[in-house]
Design a protein around this motif. Structure first.
Motif, mmCIF file in Angstrom:
data_model
loop_
_atom_site.group_PDB
_atom_site.id
_atom_site.type_symbol
_atom_site.label_atom_id
_atom_site.label_comp_id
_atom_site.label_asym_id
_atom_site.label_seq_id
_atom_site.Cartn_x
_atom_site.Cartn_y
_atom_site.Cartn_z
ATOM 1 N N GLU A 36 -5.399 19.847 19.253
ATOM 2 C CA GLU A 36 -4.167 20.874 19.411
ATOM 3 C C GLU A 36 -3.349 20.262 20.210
ATOM 4 O O GLU A 36 -2.013 20.162 20.213
ATOM 5 N N ASP A 37 -3.749 19.408 21.393
ATOM 6 C CA ASP A 37 -2.495 18.497 22.185
ATOM 7 C C ASP A 37 -1.855 17.634 21.394
ATOM 8 O O ASP A 37 -0.759 17.416 21.536
ATOM 9 N N ALA A 38 -2.440 16.950 20.412
ATOM 10 C CA ALA A 38 -1.933 15.867 19.452
ATOM 11 C C ALA A 38 -0.860 16.693 18.587
ATOM 12 O O ALA A 38 0.380 16.292 18.420
ATOM 13 N N ALA A 39 -1.350 17.702 18.081
ATOM 14 C CA ALA A 39 -0.254 18.465 17.038
ATOM 15 C C ALA A 39 0.804 18.893 17.941
ATOM 16 O O ALA A 39 1.891 18.779 17.621
ATOM 17 N N ALA A 40 0.496 19.381 19.157
ATOM 18 C CA ALA A 40 1.954 19.956 19.925
ATOM 19 C C ALA A 40 2.589 18.825 20.123
ATOM 20 O O ALA A 40 3.967 19.009 20.356
ATOM 21 N N ALA A 41 2.255 17.861 20.611
ATOM 22 C CA ALA A 41 3.028 16.483 21.234
ATOM 23 C C ALA A 41 3.725 16.159 19.877
ATOM 24 O O ALA A 41 5.086 15.801 19.790
ATOM 25 N N ALA B 15 -6.590 3.371 26.192
ATOM 26 C CA ALA B 15 -6.453 3.929 27.642
ATOM 27 C C ALA B 15 -5.146 3.460 28.363
ATOM 28 O O ALA B 15 -4.542 4.337 29.016
ATOM 29 N N PRO B 16 -4.233 2.399 27.783
ATOM 30 C CA PRO B 16 -2.995 2.150 28.627
ATOM 31 C C PRO B 16 -2.003 2.791 27.855
ATOM 32 O O PRO B 16 -0.798 2.647 28.338
ATOM 33 N N TYR B 17 -2.240 3.590 27.042
ATOM 34 C CA TYR B 17 -1.053 4.095 26.008
ATOM 35 C C TYR B 17 -1.139 5.754 26.296
ATOM 36 O O TYR B 17 -0.488 6.409 25.331
ATOM 37 N N GLY B 18 -1.394 6.066 27.450
ATOM 38 C CA GLY B 18 -1.142 7.590 27.619
ATOM 39 C C GLY B 18 -2.335 8.515 27.159
ATOM 40 O O GLY B 18 -3.305 8.109 26.743
ATOM 41 N N ASP B 19 -2.171 9.820 27.058
ATOM 42 C CA ASP B 19 -2.819 10.713 26.691
ATOM 43 C C ASP B 19 -2.987 10.752 25.229
ATOM 44 O O ASP B 19 -2.081 10.198 24.565
ATOM 45 N N THR B 20 -3.839 11.876 24.682
ATOM 46 C CA THR B 20 -3.743 11.840 23.189
ATOM 47 C C THR B 20 -2.616 12.353 22.550
ATOM 48 O O THR B 20 -2.287 11.752 21.506
ATOM 49 N N GLY B 21 -1.851 13.167 23.178
ATOM 50 C CA GLY B 21 -0.618 13.419 22.530
ATOM 51 C C GLY B 21 0.430 12.444 22.394
ATOM 52 O O GLY B 21 1.123 12.164 21.370
ATOM 53 N N THR B 22 0.488 11.682 23.390
ATOM 54 C CA THR B 22 1.449 10.442 23.496
ATOM 55 C C THR B 22 0.902 9.318 22.367
ATOM 56 O O THR B 22 1.828 8.690 21.789
ATOM 57 N N ARG B 23 -0.312 9.179 22.080
ATOM 58 C CA ARG B 23 -0.990 8.333 21.486
ATOM 59 C C ARG B 23 -0.767 8.702 19.978
ATOM 60 O O ARG B 23 -0.308 8.010 18.923
ATOM 61 N N ALA B 24 -0.698 10.144 19.863
ATOM 62 C CA ALA B 24 -0.588 10.655 18.368
ATOM 63 C C ALA B 24 0.845 10.352 17.851
ATOM 64 O O ALA B 24 1.232 10.148 16.788
ATOM 65 N N VAL B 25 1.895 10.863 18.896
ATOM 66 C CA VAL B 25 3.253 10.456 18.763
ATOM 67 C C VAL B 25 3.585 8.909 18.269
ATOM 68 O O VAL B 25 4.298 8.569 17.481
ATOM 69 N N PHE C 40 0.912 -1.178 0.080
ATOM 70 C CA PHE C 40 -0.089 0.135 0.080
ATOM 71 C C PHE C 40 0.752 1.361 -0.121
ATOM 72 O O PHE C 40 1.803 1.485 0.942
ATOM 73 N N ARG C 41 0.614 2.136 -0.989
ATOM 74 C CA ARG C 41 1.340 3.533 -0.949
ATOM 75 C C ARG C 41 0.554 4.815 -0.717
ATOM 76 O O ARG C 41 1.261 5.751 -0.806
ATOM 77 N N GLY C 42 -0.751 4.340 -0.491
ATOM 78 C CA GLY C 42 -1.546 5.544 -0.290
ATOM 79 C C GLY C 42 -1.515 6.099 1.204
ATOM 80 O O GLY C 42 -0.321 6.050 2.094
ATOM 81 N N VAL C 43 -2.644 6.629 1.728
ATOM 82 C CA VAL C 43 -2.570 7.331 3.044
ATOM 83 C C VAL C 43 -2.999 6.573 4.230
ATOM 84 O O VAL C 43 -4.109 5.825 3.976
ATOM 85 N N THR C 44 -2.313 6.518 5.181
ATOM 86 C CA THR C 44 -2.873 5.666 6.560
ATOM 87 C C THR C 44 -3.547 6.468 7.356
ATOM 88 O O THR C 44 -3.215 7.914 7.473
ATOM 89 N N VAL C 45 -4.637 6.320 8.012
ATOM 90 C CA VAL C 45 -5.350 7.195 8.899
ATOM 91 C C VAL C 45 -5.690 6.354 10.220
ATOM 92 O O VAL C 45 -6.091 5.142 10.087
ATOM 93 N N THR C 46 -5.465 6.882 11.256
ATOM 94 C CA THR C 46 -5.900 6.345 12.562
ATOM 95 C C THR C 46 -7.451 6.267 12.731
ATOM 96 O O THR C 46 -8.157 6.911 12.079
ATOM 97 N N ASP C 47 -7.694 5.329 13.493
ATOM 98 C CA ASP C 47 -9.001 5.371 13.948
ATOM 99 C C ASP C 47 -9.146 6.530 14.997
ATOM 100 O O ASP C 47 -7.897 7.144 15.268
ATOM 101 N N ALA C 48 -10.223 6.668 15.823
ATOM 102 C CA ALA C 48 -10.068 7.736 17.059
ATOM 103 C C ALA C 48 -9.016 7.786 17.972
ATOM 104 O O ALA C 48 -9.148 6.563 18.554
ATOM 105 N N LEU C 49 -8.140 8.706 18.079
ATOM 106 C CA LEU C 49 -7.054 8.494 19.170
ATOM 107 C C LEU C 49 -7.475 8.746 20.445
ATOM 108 O O LEU C 49 -7.075 8.241 21.420
ATOM 109 N N GLU C 50 -8.804 8.880 20.595
ATOM 110 C CA GLU C 50 -9.594 8.973 21.906
ATOM 111 C C GLU C 50 -10.019 7.791 22.389
ATOM 112 O O GLU C 50 -10.694 7.474 23.597
#
Length: 383
Positions: free
Chosen positions: A348-353, A317-327, A302-312
């Motif tokens: 905004e938190d995800a982008a900052a992280a 839950a075991p993987y930190g806050d939204t920023g930590t998950r985004a990274v 696959f060479r297209g765009v990958t997209v996450t499901d909802a980061l929230e």
């Protein structure tokens, strides 16, 4: 996601080819369940640079509550700090209201320094999962049970494409290509699967996405590498889910429809938040380089765009806050980072992280640039 829950111009094609030539970084490991990652991602003292904040924002999909886009979202778009916006039922209360909201979002994008169109997306699968009234009205199950399933799937995809394009949207987070194994389980219960035969699911999903994309609305195959074995109460929106499917079965059934979807030219693939021990016993698929880079990109091509499901999602839950998950998701190889809790601050938190991780070296710059090139090419190809 929080569900129940033109052909491209030459510049876009060149960008896609350029992105495909950039090697996918190996990606460092995310923290195992119950532990936050160590290192720069866990610290918030360092302020990200202006440049990295803008770049990080171009990988973030925002959401918002109610019928009117709030000032914070419009400002992020005007500054070029947003890849797109996902819309839910509460954001689309009537045709006139939706037209007004989409007009505001598009106007903000027109005022930004980014020339490519904003990604405006929703879940319009058909049946029970539709954010807008109208097509496609048939569920995946009903489509598969029709006298001519392939023709019906194509009609549904065309209906979804027209419906979304008429509303000013350009990405559909559909079709679902999960192959269910037990009648009445999580995917089958909500009529979101085309069936139990992976080749049928691949054929019908491909017919849907090809018809839709022929009308200029990008399609998303989900949820890689498959949620078809999840029990009825195993909803990753709500809690962690582990699917102990043997590797041979996972590849023969769960992943097989993605071969067809990729061959049909699907533009996006969404990864699951379930854990698949046969591939990675510690991390959900969307946080796993083994799944995203190993299985989806290297093995399936696959060479297209990958997209996450909802980061929230509750599964994270075991993987930190939204920023930590985004990274962690970006590090695993996910391109678009979806913040769909209708809380712009989460985005905004995800982008900052992500920006801080880019500045610190926690995220590989070459891999980051390749992801951004894929997103830019997608945006450039859409109206």
């Amino acid at each position: 996601m929080l569900s129940l829950r033109r052909t491209a111009p030459l510049v876009a094609v060149l960008a896609v080819l350029a992105a495909a030539l950039v090697p996918v970084a190996a990606g460092s490991a995310a923290a195992p369940a119950g532990r936050r990652p160590s290192g720069p991602v866990g610290r918030t003292a360092a302020m990200p640079s202006t440049d990295s904040r803008l770049l990080a924002g171009r990988r973030i999909v925002y959401s918002y509550p109610g019928p009117t886009p709030p000032p914070a979202v419009l400002q992020a778009i005007r500054e070029g700090r947003a890849a797109g916006v996902i819309l839910f039922g509460e954001n689309a209360t009537s045709p006139d209201q939706l037209a007004d909201a989409v007009g505001r979002l598009r106007q903000a994008a027109a005022e930004s320094p980014v020339p490519e169109p904003l990604l405006l997306m929703t879940d319009q699968e058909g049946g029970k999962v539709r954010r807008l009234p109208g097509a496609p009205e048939l569920s995946a199950r009903a489509t598969a049970a029709s006298p001519d399933p392939v023709a019906e799937a194509s009609r549904s995809g065309a209906g979804a494409g027209r419906n979304l394009a008429d509303a000013g949207l350009n990405v559909n987070l559909a079709p679902v290509v999960d192959v269910y194994d037990t009648p009445g389980n999580f995917i089958d219960h909500h009529e979101r699967s085309y069936g139990q035969d992976p080749f049928v699911v691949g054929e019908l999903g491909s017919a849907f996405l090809a018809a839709q994309q022929g009308l200029g609305v990008a399609a998303t195959a989900k949820h890689f590498p498959g949620l078809g074995s999840a029990a009825r109460d195993e909803n990753t929106d709500e809690r962690p889910v582990t699917l102990p499917v043997p590797l041979a079965d996972l590849r023969a059934r769960g992943e097989e429809p993605y071969r067809a979807a990729i061959a049909a030219g699907v533009r996006l693939v969404m990864a699951s938040w379930a854990v698949y021990p046969a591939l990675d016993p510690e991390r959900p698929a969307g946080l796993s380089p083994t799944v995203v880079q190993g299985e989806l990109r290297s093995r399936l091509g696959f060479r297209g765009v990958t997209v996450t499901d909802a980061l929230e999602a509750g599964a994270l839950a075991p993987y930190g806050d939204t920023g930590t998950r985004a990274v962690a998701a970006a590090d695993a190889g996910m391109d678009l980072l979806l913040c769909s809790a209708r809380d712009p601050q989460q985005a905004e938190d995800a982008a900052a992280a992500v920006a801080a991780a880019l500045d610190s070296g926690r995220l590989d710059r070459a891999a980051f640039d390749a992801a951004l090139a894929r997103i830019t090419a997608l945006r450039a190809s859409l109206g």
